[in-house]
Write a protein that holds these residues in place. Structure first.
Motif, short mmCIF file in Angstrom:
data_model
loop_
_atom_site.label_atom_id
_atom_site.label_comp_id
_atom_site.label_asym_id
_atom_site.label_seq_id
_atom_site.Cartn_x
_atom_site.Cartn_y
_atom_site.Cartn_z
N ALA A 182 4.31 -1.74 -0.63
CA ALA A 182 4.94 -0.22 -1.64
C ALA A 182 4.39 -0.65 -3.33
O ALA A 182 5.02 0.28 -4.17
CB ALA A 182 6.57 -0.44 -1.59
N ARG A 183 3.96 -2.21 -3.53
CA ARG A 183 3.64 -2.50 -5.40
C ARG A 183 2.56 -2.88 -4.51
O ARG A 183 1.72 -3.46 -5.84
CB ARG A 183 4.83 -3.63 -5.22
CG ARG A 183 6.18 -4.03 -5.21
CD ARG A 183 6.73 -5.22 -5.47
NE ARG A 183 5.51 -5.46 -6.41
CZ ARG A 183 6.51 -5.95 -7.60
NH1 ARG A 183 7.39 -4.59 -8.06
NH2 ARG A 183 6.53 -6.17 -8.63
N HIS A 184 1.44 -2.36 -3.84
CA HIS A 184 0.03 -2.07 -4.30
C HIS A 184 -0.57 -0.67 -3.65
O HIS A 184 -0.02 0.11 -3.20
CB HIS A 184 -0.19 -3.12 -2.30
CG HIS A 184 -0.39 -4.07 -2.82
ND1 HIS A 184 1.44 -5.35 -2.80
CD2 HIS A 184 -0.88 -5.72 -3.59
CE1 HIS A 184 1.19 -6.54 -3.00
NE2 HIS A 184 -0.03 -6.71 -3.41
N HIS A 185 -1.90 -0.83 -4.34
CA HIS A 185 -3.14 0.80 -3.49
C HIS A 185 -3.66 -0.48 -2.53
O HIS A 185 -3.80 -1.82 -2.72
CB HIS A 185 -3.61 1.14 -4.77
CG HIS A 185 -2.79 2.07 -5.54
ND1 HIS A 185 -2.36 2.22 -6.91
CD2 HIS A 185 -1.09 2.86 -5.21
CE1 HIS A 185 -1.97 3.08 -7.64
NE2 HIS A 185 -0.44 3.09 -6.55
N ALA A 186 -4.54 0.97 -1.77
CA ALA A 186 -5.92 -0.01 -0.76
C ALA A 186 -6.85 0.58 -1.33
O ALA A 186 -7.23 1.88 -1.65
CB ALA A 186 -4.75 0.14 0.51
N ARG A 206 2.10 2.97 -6.42
CA ARG A 206 2.65 4.33 -5.59
C ARG A 206 2.58 3.92 -3.73
O ARG A 206 3.35 4.36 -2.96
CB ARG A 206 1.62 5.67 -5.61
CG ARG A 206 1.61 6.44 -6.63
CD ARG A 206 0.77 7.52 -6.93
NE ARG A 206 -0.37 7.08 -7.00
CZ ARG A 206 -1.11 7.19 -7.98
NH1 ARG A 206 -1.15 6.86 -9.06
NH2 ARG A 206 -2.53 6.98 -7.67
N GLY A 207 1.89 2.72 -3.37
CA GLY A 207 2.18 2.42 -2.29
C GLY A 207 0.98 3.15 -1.61
O GLY A 207 0.18 3.73 -1.88
N VAL A 208 0.91 1.88 -0.75
CA VAL A 208 -0.11 1.80 0.47
C VAL A 208 0.06 3.00 1.67
O VAL A 208 -0.90 3.85 2.01
CB VAL A 208 -0.62 0.40 1.16
CG1 VAL A 208 -1.59 1.12 2.61
CG2 VAL A 208 -1.07 -0.13 0.18
N PHE A 209 1.23 2.86 1.91
CA PHE A 209 1.30 4.54 3.03
C PHE A 209 2.40 5.13 1.94
O PHE A 209 3.65 5.08 1.81
CB PHE A 209 2.57 3.99 3.86
CG PHE A 209 1.25 2.86 4.82
CD1 PHE A 209 0.64 3.18 5.40
CD2 PHE A 209 2.23 1.91 5.32
CE1 PHE A 209 -0.09 2.15 6.68
CE2 PHE A 209 1.12 0.66 6.32
CZ PHE A 209 -0.03 1.19 6.36
N ARG A 210 2.11 6.40 2.52
CA ARG A 210 2.35 7.83 2.36
C ARG A 210 2.66 8.94 2.47
O ARG A 210 2.05 9.23 3.02
CB ARG A 210 2.09 7.87 0.57
CG ARG A 210 1.50 6.89 -0.73
CD ARG A 210 0.85 7.28 -1.54
NE ARG A 210 0.19 6.43 -2.48
CZ ARG A 210 -1.08 6.61 -3.55
NH1 ARG A 210 -1.50 7.75 -3.64
NH2 ARG A 210 -1.32 5.40 -3.67
N GLY A 211 3.85 9.66 3.06
CA GLY A 211 4.04 10.42 4.30
C GLY A 211 3.73 9.74 5.59
O GLY A 211 4.21 8.90 6.11
N ASP A 212 1.95 10.09 5.82
CA ASP A 212 2.09 9.75 7.36
C ASP A 212 0.47 9.69 6.99
O ASP A 212 -0.28 9.38 8.42
CB ASP A 212 2.24 11.83 8.14
CG ASP A 212 2.86 11.91 8.27
OD1 ASP A 212 4.22 11.55 8.63
OD2 ASP A 212 3.37 13.41 8.34
#
Length: 365
Positions: A182-186, A206-212
């Motif tokens: 949640a504290r990272h980007h990919a 904004r987090g690595v996993f967002r929605g689906d």
């Protein structure tokens, strides 16, 4: 194409035949058994000229009630389908309705009895063994109500482990890594599948996993070195498979007959006894086809007692498999000397389909 059953669909005038099938027809039912209805419906020939294909099957949500179109019925009978063949040999006390057009089909039912029927009975029987093993896994390894998390299918190689340390470049689980996605980007790692570079943006992330989805970012050049945290290996295929398995498990849990699984859940059995009972029943029916020229539907005498004993857990799994192997050997020996045709004559089956449809249309003008 399939359709949903309602009390008015298929229409009464379209129904050629219906019966109580399953355990109540076989003679193996008990107080907790479901009631299975199987039937055949007919459509006018013109329905098959429509751009929207007509239904092959009409069924309720749990497949306790299933009607097959006459066309699909003849097609499956020609392919030696055991479930359809037994409809032509139902005990009289199981038949609920039989139209005038059903009589020629019943009179010519021997057309669909062939050596191939024995092969399909054996094939269906061993599919029950595979099914018993699969559902046994569900009994012994129940799944939690919580669906699988993407994070549980992630491995990480932290920046400080890429080169240094005693075991460089060794991935570890996300939990063991201590990283919070949640504290990272990919950002996607070029020329590599399912591998991403991770960048630590702290509270601003904004987090690595967002929605689906896993969100792939474009990282500013100034952040490439300063915020680089390591590599993320996301087994997306494994996660999707876990989700599908979870959905299948909970669908099975919602729809299963609870009484059927009681023995396994309390540890009395380590296999699905009902599936293995049907394995032996199918093999007995295949043997009857080769011996008498017709399937065994209503089971009686010693054979019925054997099925009941299997259902109640009297026999071990390996003992039931030995019975199955012996019955398969019997079928192979009988097949060598029986005088049944190798398979159904498709031209004769097609002619029967035309005749039955025309007779029904003439009666319902």
């Amino acid at each position: 194409m399939d359709s949903v059953y309602t009390p008015d669909h298929p229409a009464s005038a379209q129904i050629l035949f219906d019966c109580v099938a399953g355990s109540r027809a076989y003679g193996t039912s008990h107080a907790d058994s479901d009631e299975d209805i199987r039937g055949i419906f007919v459509l006018p020939a013109a329905a098959y000229l429509d751009l929207a294909p007509p239904p092959n099957q009409i069924a309720d949500a749990r497949n306790n009630v299933v009607y097959y179109s006459l066309r699909r019925t003849i097609e499956l009978l020609t392919a030696a389908n055991p479930s359809l063949l037994e409809l032509l040999y139902m005990p009289a006390d199981c038949v609920r309705r039989s139209s005038p057009e059903m009589q020629p089909l019943l009179q010519q039912r021997a057309l669909f009895v062939s050596r191939r029927c024995a092969d399909t009975h054996v094939g269906y029987a061993f599919s029950q063994i595979r099914k018993a093993r699969g559902q046994n896994k569900w009994i012994n390894q129940p799944k939690s109500a919580q669906p699988p998390r993407r994070e549980d299918h992630c491995q990480v190689i932290r920046r400080d482990r890429l080169v240094g340390g005693a075991a460089p470049c060794r991935p570890q689980s996300l939990a063991a890594s201590g990283l919070d996605l949640a504290r990272h980007h990919a950002a996607r790692l070029e020329h590599a599948r399912d591998i991403y570079r991770l960048y630590d943006y702290g509270d601003a992330a904004r987090g690595v996993f967002r929605g689906d989805a896993l969100a792939v970012e474009s990282i500013a050049a100034d952040d490439e070195a300063a915020r680089f945290a390591g590599l993320l290996l996301f087994n997306e295929h494994g996660w999707k498979q876990a989700v599908a398995d979870h959905q299948n498990y909970w669908t099975w849990r919602r729809e299963r007959n609870e009484a059927r699984w009681r023995q396994q859940e309390v540890g009395e059995l380590d296999f699905d006894a009902k599936n293995l009972m049907h394995t032996i029943r199918l093999l007995l029916s295949g043997k009857a086809i080769l011996e008498r020229g017709e399937p065994l539907v209503r089971v009686a005498g010693e054979s019925l007692q054997l099925l009941r004993d299997i259902r109640t857990g009297r026999y071990r799994y390996d003992e039931i498999l030995a019975m199955a192997d012996a019955l398969v050997a019997d079928c192979e020996n009988l097949k060598q000397r029986c005088d049944l045709p190798a398979e159904t004559d498709p031209a004769a089956a097609n002619a029967l389909l035309f005749r039955l449809t025309q007779d029904w249309e003439a009666r319902n003008r």
